[in-house]
Enzyme design. Structure first.
Site, PDB file in Angstrom:
ATOM      1  N   PRO A  89     -30.581   7.663 -15.536  1.00 40.51           N
ATOM      2  CG  PRO A  89     -30.604   6.432 -17.527  1.00 40.51           C
ATOM      3  CD  PRO A  89     -29.855   6.602 -16.245  1.00 40.51           C
ATOM      4  CD  GLU A 116     -28.011  -0.996 -21.234  1.00 47.87           C
ATOM      5  OE1 GLU A 116     -29.175  -0.990 -20.818  1.00 47.87           O
ATOM      6  OE2 GLU A 116     -27.621  -0.312 -22.199  1.00 47.87           O
ATOM      7  NE  ARG A 154     -26.409  30.915 -16.014  1.00 48.28           N
ATOM      8  CZ  ARG A 154     -26.242  31.999 -16.774  1.00 48.28           C
ATOM      9  NH1 ARG A 154     -25.245  32.061 -17.611  1.00 48.28           N
ATOM     10  NH2 ARG A 154     -27.094  33.002 -16.709  1.00 48.28           N
ATOM     11  CG  ASP A 169     -30.236  40.052  -9.016  1.00 48.85           C
ATOM     12  OD1 ASP A 169     -29.470  40.963  -8.684  1.00 48.85           O
ATOM     13  OD2 ASP A 169     -30.165  38.889  -8.592  1.00 48.85           O
TER      14      ASP A 169
HETATM   15  C1  9D3 Z   1     -32.697   0.142 -21.758  1.00 45.59           C
HETATM   16  C2  9D3 Z   1     -32.871   1.096 -20.649  1.00 45.59           C
HETATM   17  N1  9D3 Z   1     -32.045   2.311 -20.770  1.00 45.59           N
HETATM   18  C3  9D3 Z   1     -32.568   3.316 -19.793  1.00 45.59           C
HETATM   19  C4  9D3 Z   1     -33.377   4.322 -20.466  1.00 45.59           C
HETATM   20  C5  9D3 Z   1     -30.634   2.018 -20.484  1.00 45.59           C
HETATM   21  C6  9D3 Z   1     -29.752   3.172 -20.316  1.00 45.59           C
HETATM   22  C7  9D3 Z   1     -29.712   4.218 -21.220  1.00 45.59           C
HETATM   23  C8  9D3 Z   1     -28.812   5.251 -21.078  1.00 45.59           C
HETATM   24  C9  9D3 Z   1     -28.895   3.205 -19.236  1.00 45.59           C
HETATM   25  C10 9D3 Z   1     -28.007   4.257 -19.093  1.00 45.59           C
HETATM   26  C11 9D3 Z   1     -27.956   5.268 -20.016  1.00 45.59           C
HETATM   27  C12 9D3 Z   1     -26.988   6.359 -19.868  1.00 45.59           C
HETATM   28  N2  9D3 Z   1     -27.632   7.583 -19.383  1.00 45.59           N
HETATM   29  C13 9D3 Z   1     -27.200   8.197 -18.286  1.00 45.59           C
HETATM   30  O1  9D3 Z   1     -26.255   7.752 -17.679  1.00 45.59           O
HETATM   31  C14 9D3 Z   1     -27.893   9.379 -17.806  1.00 45.59           C
HETATM   32  C15 9D3 Z   1     -29.008  10.114 -18.316  1.00 45.59           C
HETATM   33  C16 9D3 Z   1     -29.818   9.942 -19.475  1.00 45.59           C
HETATM   34  O2  9D3 Z   1     -29.647   9.020 -20.302  1.00 45.59           O
HETATM   35  N3  9D3 Z   1     -30.833  10.814 -19.672  1.00 45.59           N
HETATM   36  C17 9D3 Z   1     -31.088  11.837 -18.844  1.00 45.59           C
HETATM   37  N4  9D3 Z   1     -30.371  12.050 -17.751  1.00 45.59           N
HETATM   38  C18 9D3 Z   1     -29.340  11.184 -17.509  1.00 45.59           C
HETATM   39  S1  9D3 Z   1     -28.338  11.266 -16.183  1.00 45.59           S
HETATM   40  C19 9D3 Z   1     -27.454   9.952 -16.645  1.00 45.59           C
END
Ligand code: 9D3
Length: 255
Positions: A89, A116, A154, A169
């Protein structure tokens, strides 16, 4: 090219890799995808891959050691040097430019976070780039990895059929910088709603102009940033500008 996916849930990928238009890319050697589960290299009675966070707090953290061992297995197969991507995230937002640069290389190692997060020492030691797919909370990096693989597949030559590659295209919003025009198919009248007459006229010049006008006006209304970028890149003709000027703030009768 070759993508190695590191995931605690490899079974999530099977239907994705064997379904739809992208199956051709994944089945043909254009985009080889190999799946690795860190649990298989984890040791001990319980083959632990996660543990509680130092300092306390909720949730679990993915351990560095099983992830590193998985990378070693991958390196032994493909050689070192492939970029290591962690889906997280806190990563950079995925966009067409990142997809293009991955699609034009030899592939990458895609590490899917769960829980987490991942022990920071693994990230510091091995991860080249962290990627997010947007500001919303998912349960892990598997869906983002599939999003990336789908977008990369793609872009492979011959993955979209002939008709579709022409479509690509002409209309890929990431290429000409405008949102798509509306689409219609049979029947001509559906629940009292007609298809725009110009599309039934057979007049290809008028149809192309109508579609372009729709794209311009819809983009102006919903993504004015894309209009500004298209203008700055010199992608708007005088006719386009005239349509936009007449349309005002996107309040054209076309819409
Ligand atoms: C309490 C803080 N959280 C962060 C927003 C903890 C948290 C939430 C979700 C930690 C890891 C996750 C799992 N998410 C992913 O691994 C992830 C993700 C996403 O949640 N949103 C957008 N892109 C991605 S890429 C990996």
């Amino acid at each position: 090219m070759r993508f190695d996916v590191v995931t605690l849930f490899p079974e999530l990928f099977a239907p994705f890799l064997t379904t739809g238009i992208t199956r051709r890319a994944f089945g043909s050697g254009a985009v080889d995808v190999y799946l690795f589960n860190p649990r298989e290299v984890a040791v001990g009675n319980y083959r632990r891959v996660d543990d509680r966070p130092f300092g306390g707090g909720p949730g679990m953290v993915m351990m560095a050691e099983p992830l590193q061992k998985t990378l070693e297995v991958i390196d032994a197969q493909r050689g070192r040097g492939a970029p290591v991507v962690l889906f997280s995230p806190i990563g950079q937002r995925l966009d067409h430019g990142m997809v293009q640069s991955l699609a034009s290389g030899d592939g990458a190692v895609l590490v899917c976070g769960r829980y987490e997060g991942v022990d920071q020492r693994f990230i510091d030691a091995h991860v080249d780039v962290q990627i997010s797919i947007g500001d919303f909370v998912l349960s892990g990096g598997e869906l983002p990895a599939m999003v990336l693989l789908d977008a990369v597949a793609r872009l492979q030559p011959d993955v979209l059929g002939d008709a579709d590659s022409h479509h690509f295209d002409s209309f890929n919003p990431a290429l000409d910088g405008l949102l798509d025009c509306p689409h219609y198919t049979r029947p001509e009248a559906w629940e009292g709603r007609a298809v725009p007459e110009v599309l039934l006229s057979g007049h290809h010049v008028n149809i192309a102009r109508w579609r372009r006008d729709q794209q311009l006006c819809f983009t102006a209304r919903h993504r004015p940033d894309l209009i500004a970028a298209a203008r700055a890149a010199g992608r708007l003709s005088a006719k386009d500008e005239a349509v936009l000027a007449k349309d005002g703030a996107g309040k054209n009768e076309l819409l």
